[in-house]
Each structure stands twice: as C-alpha cells, then as structure tokens.
Design an enzyme around this catalytic site. Structure first.
Site, PDB file in Angstrom:
ATOM      1  N   LYS A 178       0.670  -1.032  -0.127  1.00  0.00           N
ATOM      2  CA  LYS A 178       0.108   0.025   0.048  1.00  0.00           C
ATOM      3  C   LYS A 178       0.845   1.153  -0.053  1.00  0.00           C
ATOM      4  O   LYS A 178       1.952   1.396   0.274  1.00  0.00           O
ATOM      5  CB  LYS A 178      -0.833   0.034   1.217  1.00  0.00           C
ATOM      6  CG  LYS A 178      -2.136   0.914   1.131  1.00  0.00           C
ATOM      7  CD  LYS A 178      -3.153   0.331   0.133  1.00  0.00           C
ATOM      8  CE  LYS A 178      -4.648   0.324   0.496  1.00  0.00           C
ATOM      9  NZ  LYS A 178      -5.482  -0.380   0.099  1.00  0.00           N
ATOM     10  N   GLY A 181     -20.800   6.253   3.505  1.00  0.00           N
ATOM     11  CA  GLY A 181     -19.889   6.765   2.220  1.00  0.00           C
ATOM     12  C   GLY A 181     -20.668   6.597   1.110  1.00  0.00           C
ATOM     13  O   GLY A 181     -21.832   5.965   1.053  1.00  0.00           O
ATOM     14  N   GLY A 228     -18.653   7.128  -1.940  1.00  0.00           N
ATOM     15  CA  GLY A 228     -17.528   7.215  -2.889  1.00  0.00           C
ATOM     16  C   GLY A 228     -17.936   6.079  -4.072  1.00  0.00           C
ATOM     17  O   GLY A 228     -18.776   5.486  -3.906  1.00  0.00           O
ATOM     18  N   ASN A 229     -16.711   5.630  -4.689  1.00  0.00           N
ATOM     19  CA  ASN A 229     -16.909   4.674  -5.709  1.00  0.00           C
ATOM     20  C   ASN A 229     -17.668   3.280  -5.205  1.00  0.00           C
ATOM     21  O   ASN A 229     -17.963   2.729  -5.915  1.00  0.00           O
ATOM     22  CB  ASN A 229     -15.421   4.387  -6.316  1.00  0.00           C
ATOM     23  CG  ASN A 229     -15.421   3.631  -7.415  1.00  0.00           C
ATOM     24  OD1 ASN A 229     -15.048   2.313  -6.930  1.00  0.00           O
ATOM     25  ND2 ASN A 229     -15.844   3.675  -8.575  1.00  0.00           N
TER      26      ASN A 229
END
Ligand code: GLU
Length: 428
Positions: free
Chosen positions: A107, A219, A221-222
């Site tokens: 990451k 959320g 988001g995507n």
C-alpha cells in the site's frame, strides 16, 4: 485517522495474532508476517502554480510478496499516517490470498489534500511519487492501483512517468488505468459489486431474500455507489447513505425511508464522494448527522468509507434489526467491537473478503494487459462473480465446520496460504 484512539496497524496485528494462535503458527513465521517486509519513506518536491515549491511526504509499504508481486493502492489523504498504510498493506496480503490470486500485499500514500491542488499540481505529485520509487516498483515487484482519493487519471500519469524512466511500455506496472489505455472494463464497478456478490451469498446462506431487506451505507464514493446500485438491482432498498462534507468539515447522513434513488444520487455527487445537500433535499432526502447511518433500522450495514468507524463508542447504536455487516471499507470495525458483533449474532462479511473485488479485477487487468487482449465487461464481471462467490463459500464452509467468526475463518485461509508460500520459498 491520526487523531484516532485506534491505531489500524495495532488492530491489524491484533487480528493477525489472534488467528496465528488459533492455527498454531510457528514463532518465526508469526514474527515475519506480523510486520511489513519493506518500507519506503520519501519526500516529493512539487512546483506549485504560484512558483513556490511544496514538499509532500510519500510512502510505499510492501508487506509480503511470497505469493506474487506486492499489490495495493496509493491513497491521497491529508491525515495519512504510516501506521494506517502498514495496516492496509497487511490487509492487502490477506485480501489477495483469500481470493487466491497470485499477488502479495502493499500500500502507498501521500499526505496531501488533492481537493486543494490544481490538475497540474496533482500530475506533478503523481510523477514525483513515481520518480522516488521507480526502481523499487514494477510489474514483477510491486503494482499500485487507485485507492482513497486517487483515480484512473492519477494512475495514467504514474504509468507514463514509470515508462519514461524505464524506456518502454509497461502496462503491467499499474492497474486501474483508464479504459482504452490498458484499463479493464468493470474495474470502476468491481469493488462495490464484489461487496454485493458476497452479500448475496451471505443472504442465501442465511435464508434471507434480498428483496425483503433494507440497507444503510456509510460513504458515497466509488465503492459505496456501485454497492448501492447492485444491491438495489437485487431488489434491496437503500434507506440511507452518508458522506463527508469538506466545506462543513463534517459528515451527514442522507435518508429516505421508502428507499433512495441511487442513480439520482449519483447525479449529485462530486468526484470525492460528497453529495450536494440542496439537491439531495430536492430529491426528498432528510439530512441527518453523519453518525446516524449506523443507527438506522435496517437489515444490512455497509461501512464503505474509512477505517475505525464502528467502535466501542458507537457500536450500541446498531439497531437490533441488523443481521449482516458487509465491510466495503478496509478496517472499519475495531477488534474489540468484533466480540460484541459476534455476541449479537450479526453476520460479518470481513473487509478483506467483502472488498476484494477491486484487486481481483486489477488482477484481471494485469492478465489482459499481459496478453494485450481485452475482455468484454460481462466477461469481466462474470469472472469476478465466480471468484468472489468461491472465496465467500470457502470462508463460510470453514466458519461452519470449525465454528469460527467469519473474520477469523477468512484469516485462517489467508494466513495458511501465505505462510505456506513463505515456507516453500525457504524464508522462515
Ligand atoms: N485499493 C483497492 C483495495 O484496497 C484495490 C487495490 C488494487 O487493485 O491493487 O483493495
């Protein structure tokens, strides 16, 4: 994140230690796997539009590459911390192992707020990041991807810098590329859809019909958007979603008790997942405090934002109606809370299983890039569904056989696979 009393790396290690004991992992392997193999910390000077130079801090962590090159996203976040990236790199190792793809875990992150940077500044930051790490990443070493606040455009700038440095075309360097530039169809939908493939299987196992259920999602988001879309297509009703409002520096929950129109909400969200409050009111949404997403009387909770969201401080707000938690985000639930969720008999689909659709599609993207032959979207999604369903079933069966909590069962499978690779290579 940095201010949080919960340290994601300590959480990731606590989860690992617990299962290492369950499976009786030997001391050497345990010590090796409970920390990253390699870490890079570096500075990235960026020339700003006003002529000044700003220094950003960048990181890349390779947790383990015994099963294949390290794999994982690069995040942009103003409160990024090294321990968050360590945890996320570790979770990537388990994620790739649980879906049985030949990749390890890594990451990266840059401490920055992309919303305050112009396009050109973002491009320089992406290129600067790659210049610092280009010798230590690559298709056979470590392959980045999009993550929190990064997207296909950032990936292409990074690829272009890598290819300029190495002199050639290396589409396997990065995944999440734009479609037509080496990207895979279905990659945008993959993580959110993957969450719902595992949720669909969980509901089947629990004998619950999706059309009889409601959900609340943290959320927008995507991941959250595509999870909401597919869940709705299965017949479920999304009652609430929440999102962060950058202007107000706080989050809000958007609720419509008879079900939100997810497609309409997609029309009023910006590229960072923030919904327009006025337009949401016009769509009939009630606007509630951010934490209220967790307290809704629904059957399913999908945390799909950031880590450390369901904690000792708020777990009691979860309604007695909730039957399943599907973790779209990485590390949204703290280990102490897992015990409570287990006691309450809420079925947990753990993060590194539930949200493995993104990296699985990244793997498909690598396969397509390597063969220079691109698949139709249906073919990608069909293969993704097969992989996610098989992974869910393996974890579910083990959980049943050994009476394990789903997170622990997923860990048993992943740690065993990685430990075996490490031993076969003769590393420990
Ligand atoms: N960032 C995504 C994750 O956390 C995808 C990683 C990838 O595609 O390599 O799983």
């Amino acid at each position: 994140m940095s201010e949080s009393a919960y340290n994601p790396y300590k959480n990731a290690q606590a989860q690992f230690d617990k299962v290492a004991s369950i499976i009786g992992l030997d001391e050497g392997t345990r010590e090796f796997l409970r920390q990253p193999m390699r870490e890079y910390h570096f500075t990235i000077p960026v020339q700003m539009e006003d002529g000044s130079t700003k220094i950003f801090n960048g990181y890349r962590i390779q947790h383990n590459d015994a099963r294949g090159p390290a794999k994982g996203g690069i995040r942009f976040h103003p409160q990024e911390t090294i321990d968050t990236i360590r945890a996320l790199a570790m979770w990537m190792t388990w994620k790739c192992a649980v879906v049985d793809i030949p990749l390890g875990g890594g990451k990266g992150g840059i401490i920055c707020d992309p919303r305050s940077l112009t396009e050109k500044e973002q491009e320089r930051l992406c290129r600067g990041y790659v210049r610092k790490i280009a010798k230590d990443m690559g298709p056979c070493l470590d392959v980045p991807a999009p993550d929190v606040m990064t997207n296909a455009k950032h990936m292409l700038w990074m690829l272009d810098e890598f290819e300029t440095i190495h002199g050639g075309r290396y589409p396997g360097f990065i995944t999440g590329k734009p479609v037509g530039m080496g990207g895979s169809l279905g990659r945008t939908e993959a993580t959110g859809f993957g969450v719902i493939y595992t949720l669909r299987e969980a509901l089947k196992a629990l004998n619950i019909k999706p059309e009889d259920t409601t959900a609340s999602i943290q959320g927008f988001g995507n991941v959250a958007q595509y999870a909401a879309l597919l869940y709705q297509q299965l017949g479920g009703r999304v009652i609430a979603v929440s999102c962060w409002d950058f202007a107000d520096n706080q989050s809000y929950t958007f609720r419509k008790k008879d079900g939100l129109d997810v497609v309409a909400l997609q029309g009023i969200v910006d590229s960072f997942g923030s919904l327009d409050k006025d337009k949401a009111r016009d769509l009939g949404c009630e606007i509630l405090p951010g934490e209220d997403w967790l307290a809704q009387e629904v059957d399913i909770l999908i945390p799909a934002a950031l880590e450390n969201q369901i904690t000792q401080a708020n777990v009691n707000k979860i309604s007695s109606q909730v039957k399943v938690i599907a973790e779209g985000a990485n590390g949204p639930t703290t280990p102490d809370v897992d015990e409570i969720i287990k006691e309450r008999n809420i079925f947990m689909i753990p993060d590194f299983l539930a949200n493995a659709g993104g990296v699985t599609c990244s793997y498909f993207e690598q396969v397509q890039s390597n063969t220079n032959f691109y698949w139709e979207k249906d073919e990608v999604l069909e293969k993704l569904d097969l992989k996610m369903t098989a992974a869910f079933k393996a974890v579910w069966e083990l959980a049943q056989q050994r009476n394990l909590y789903m997170r622990d069962a997923a860990y048993v499978i992943s740690i065993n696979r990685v430990a075996q690779a490490v031993k076969m290579r003769g590393w420990v």
